[in-house]
Structure formats: C-alpha cells, structure tokens
Write an enzyme that holds these catalytic residues in place. Structure first.
Site, PDB file in Angstrom:
ATOM      1  N   HIS A 201      26.229   1.217   8.355  1.00  0.00           N
ATOM      2  CA  HIS A 201      26.851   2.492   8.023  1.00  0.00           C
ATOM      3  C   HIS A 201      27.737   2.393   6.780  1.00  0.00           C
ATOM      4  O   HIS A 201      27.980   3.405   6.124  1.00  0.00           O
ATOM      5  CB  HIS A 201      27.658   3.004   9.222  1.00  0.00           C
ATOM      6  CG  HIS A 201      26.791   3.501  10.337  1.00  0.00           C
ATOM      7  ND1 HIS A 201      26.858   4.783  10.833  1.00  0.00           N
ATOM      8  CD2 HIS A 201      25.811   2.893  11.047  1.00  0.00           C
ATOM      9  CE1 HIS A 201      25.978   4.944  11.803  1.00  0.00           C
ATOM     10  NE2 HIS A 201      25.331   3.791  11.953  1.00  0.00           N
ATOM     11  N   SER A 205      21.739   3.695   5.076  1.00  0.00           N
ATOM     12  CA  SER A 205      20.403   3.325   5.516  1.00  0.00           C
ATOM     13  C   SER A 205      19.442   3.223   4.345  1.00  0.00           C
ATOM     14  O   SER A 205      19.626   3.873   3.307  1.00  0.00           O
ATOM     15  CB  SER A 205      19.894   4.360   6.525  1.00  0.00           C
ATOM     16  OG  SER A 205      18.584   4.060   6.949  1.00  0.00           O
ATOM     17  N   LYS A 227      15.886  14.575  15.651  1.00  0.00           N
ATOM     18  CA  LYS A 227      14.753  13.636  15.638  1.00  0.00           C
ATOM     19  C   LYS A 227      15.012  12.476  16.581  1.00  0.00           C
ATOM     20  O   LYS A 227      14.112  12.017  17.294  1.00  0.00           O
ATOM     21  CB  LYS A 227      14.524  13.107  14.221  1.00  0.00           C
ATOM     22  CG  LYS A 227      13.795  14.064  13.286  1.00  0.00           C
ATOM     23  CD  LYS A 227      13.474  13.358  11.982  1.00  0.00           C
ATOM     24  CE  LYS A 227      12.637  14.263  11.077  1.00  0.00           C
ATOM     25  NZ  LYS A 227      12.260  13.574   9.814  1.00  0.00           N
ATOM     26  N   ASP A 228      16.252  11.996  16.584  1.00  0.00           N
ATOM     27  CA  ASP A 228      16.610  10.890  17.470  1.00  0.00           C
ATOM     28  C   ASP A 228      16.510  11.286  18.928  1.00  0.00           C
ATOM     29  O   ASP A 228      16.161  10.465  19.789  1.00  0.00           O
ATOM     30  CB  ASP A 228      18.025  10.396  17.157  1.00  0.00           C
ATOM     31  CG  ASP A 228      18.078   9.597  15.867  1.00  0.00           C
ATOM     32  OD1 ASP A 228      17.002   9.220  15.371  1.00  0.00           O
ATOM     33  OD2 ASP A 228      19.189   9.356  15.365  1.00  0.00           O
ATOM     34  N   GLU A 271       8.002 -14.669  30.151  1.00  0.00           N
ATOM     35  CA  GLU A 271       7.741 -13.237  30.064  1.00  0.00           C
ATOM     36  C   GLU A 271       7.006 -12.916  28.765  1.00  0.00           C
ATOM     37  O   GLU A 271       7.023 -13.691  27.811  1.00  0.00           O
ATOM     38  CB  GLU A 271       9.051 -12.453  30.125  1.00  0.00           C
ATOM     39  CG  GLU A 271       9.782 -12.575  31.466  1.00  0.00           C
ATOM     40  CD  GLU A 271       9.061 -11.832  32.584  1.00  0.00           C
ATOM     41  OE1 GLU A 271       9.473 -10.709  32.926  1.00  0.00           O
ATOM     42  OE2 GLU A 271       8.088 -12.386  33.117  1.00  0.00           O
TER      43      GLU A 271
END
Length: 378
Positions: A201, A205, A227-228, A271
C-alpha cells in the site's frame, strides 16, 4: 474528547490505507486474490482458536481428542472441516496469487515480492506443523520422513532432528512441540503479512501493463471493492462445496487411523500442496541435495526480484510462454508426487524437476538482465 479524537485519527488512517487507496484503473479480477487470502486467514485464525479450546495432547497423542471434537462438540465437525479445508483453499489462492505476480511482473516491487515469498515459507511451516496435530497414520509418518531429512545438514542436522523430536524418535513430545510451534509461527506470519500489506500500500499496486503512472489511478472504493466482493463470494462457494459436499476429498484415508509406531502406510505422501516439493525431494539421489533442491524449489522465485519493466522487452512474447511452462511443470510435479515411486513416475519426476529449475533459471536470468538494463538507462 481526546479519546474520540484518537479514534477518528485511527479511523482516518484505516480509511486512507484501505478505502481511499490510489489504485491503477486497469487492474483485473486476478488482483482480488489478496483480499480473498485475507478473509481465509481470518477464518483460519478464528476456527483455530476455537478448536484449541477442545484440542488436547494426552499420553497416547491427540487422535481421540480430534475424534471427540468431531463427534461430541456441538458444531465441532464444521469447525474442524472448515479449518482443514481452509488450508487447501488458502494454498490454492496463494499459488494463483503467485502466478498472477509472475505473469504481470509483481517482482519489480522488491520489498513486496520478498515479503510475499516469506509469507509463503511461513505458511508452509504452519501448515506442516498443523498437519501433524490430528496424529493420524499418514500425518505422523509423513512428518517423520520429512523431519528426518534435516539430518542430512552437515554438523547440525542430527541435533536439529533430535531437538524437533524431543528425543531419539518422534513421539508425543514431538506432537506437543509441534502444537506450540504451530501457534508461534502463526503469530510470526501475522507480522510478515502486515509488513507485506504495508509495503504494497505504500508503493501502490502494479498493473497488467507494468506502466506506472499517477494519472490513471482511482480510489479503491467503490470501483474495485465490489469486484473483490465477487471474488469473496466465489471463495465462500468453494468453502461450501468442499466442507458440505466433499469434506474428505483432499484427505488421505490413512489419516483416519490412529498412529501405529510399527506399521507404516503403503505409500507415504504429504498433502497436495506439498507434493511438488516432495517430488523434487525424492527425484534427487543425494539426501542433502534433495533437501537443498526442495528449499530452492520455493526460494528460487526470490531471484526474480529487481527486474525492471525491460524484462518485458527482453522476454517479449516469450515471457508468458516461460510462465506457462513453469506452471505446467509445477502441475506435473504435483500429480507425479502423489504417485508411487515406480516406472514411469520416478523418471517423470526427474525430467520435470529439471524442466522446473531450468525454466525458473531462465526467468531469473531475463529479469536480472532487464534490471541491469533498467539501471543503466536510469
């Protein structure tokens, strides 16, 4: 008045940090994975804290404590499945997040990239430690095989293994230590995630074009926050589909059996999210070499930092081809790592291990050359 002023100050900082964040106008849905990862991590912390209230390590281990959570605790089965399934969802989103970073050149932001890789290392550590806690047959023997590999480290290897195990062999003391370390490493991971977010931040970005400009940025809310939300809904649907529809799809049947110290599973494997490094480990004949290559399979992406936007010019249209080949080798290693070491899987593992590291080396070379050209041009 002073308390209100302090509260409004911190609210303003949060608003500036999350809501009014200047965001490139051309970012796509792939950039919403960070928010999804944040939500998954909160779910993991909350579910883990509640589970810890009922989990206990006894003289025989913790297998029946987990069974008790599933059968006797109200809603315990949901919490346990959400926590165990959440690890797989977390890793899926992390790997996609890393893929987006490789595709769009997020490694140009050195501090963000390095802190992100550190988060990946810590996540793998936390997940491995947590994988042992149910004390099932596969988790115990998988842990024993992996930790014994540390014995290959010169001078200090045997001491490290004995410290982790709490004795000459893995047992209940090992389980207690792993339970404590599971919590401790999780707390360290919180700090590194916060550092990752601050670095991101502070610098802003990246974007798919890799062109940095202050004139094409908008505030994060409302354009990108919605959108998130769409991404969060998809993640919640994935949770629902796995927890309520296919809860045991990603679990090994051997983990439904209590630990036997004299009987090993027919095929020991970790896994799914560890299978690619497990395949690398067993593809190298040398024990020490296998451990080194296993670590480099993850840490190798660190060598891509510092590349300027010129890597796009050097790599050109071939960059995404390299990323595609890198991802393809990762997928093949994951699939082969889950198979028994026999023909043709043993040979396939060796071939695709070479491809994996060769492509990673080429990508690091391209970004390094791009970084040097960028510094000369600057």
């Amino acid at each position: 008045m002073g308390l209100m002023k302090t509260g409004s100050k911190y609210l303003g900082m949060v608003k500036e940090f999350l809501v009014d964040l200047p965001t490139p106008v051309n970012i796509n849905y792939w950039y919403g994975l960070g928010v999804a990862l944040g939500m998954i991590y909160v779910v993991q912390i909350v579910s883990g804290m509640i589970l810890s209230m009922f989990y206990s390590v006894g003289e025989e281990g913790a297998f029946w404590a987990v069974v008790n959570i599933m059968r006797e605790v109200g809603g315990g089965w949901v919490l346990r499945l959400v926590h165990s399934v959440g690890v797989s969802v977390f890793f899926l989103c992390v790997y996609l997040h890393l893929l987006r970073g490789l595709t769009y050149g997020s490694f140009e932001k050195t501090a963000v990239w390095v802190s992100g890789v550190m988060v990946l290392f810590l996540l793998m550590g936390v997940s491995f430690l947590g994988y042992v806690l149910p004390w099932g047959g596969m988790s115990y023997w998988g842990m024993t095989v992996v930790t014994s590999m540390l014995g290959a480290v010169p001078y200090v290897g045997s001491g490290m293994v004995e410290w982790l195990w709490g004795g000459g062999s893995a047992g209940v003391i090992t389980l207690s230590r792993f339970y404590s370390l599971h919590y401790l490493v999780s707390l360290v991971m919180v700090l590194v995630i916060m550092s990752h977010m601050v670095e991101l931040h502070e610098g802003g970005s990246s974007n798919p074009l890799g062109v940095s400009s202050g004139s094409d940025k908008v505030v994060f809310h409302e354009m990108f926050s919605y959108k998130d939300v769409v991404g969060l809904v998809l993640v919640m649907f994935l949770y629902w589909w796995l927890v309520l529809g296919h809860p045991y799809y990603l679990m090994d049947s051997a983990n439904f059996e209590e630990v036997s110290f004299v009987k090993t599973p027919v095929h020991i494997k970790p896994e799914w999210y560890f299978l690619f490094v497990y395949c690398v480990l067993r593809s190298v004949a040398s024990k020490l070499g296998g451990v080194v290559m296993m670590v480099m399979a993850i840490a190798g992406v660190l060598f891509m930092v510092g590349g300027s936007g010129l890597y796009r010019v050097i790599g050109g249209k071939y960059w995404k081809g390299l990323v595609t080949l890198f991802v393809s080798s990762f997928v093949v290693l994951t699939v082969v790592g889950g198979e028994v070491v026999e023909y043709p899987y043993g040979e396939m593992g060796q071939v695709f291990t070479l491809i994996y590291f060769a492509v990673m080396g080429l990508m690091a070379l391209v970004t390094a050359v791009g970084g040097m050209m960028g510094s000369r041009c600057g």
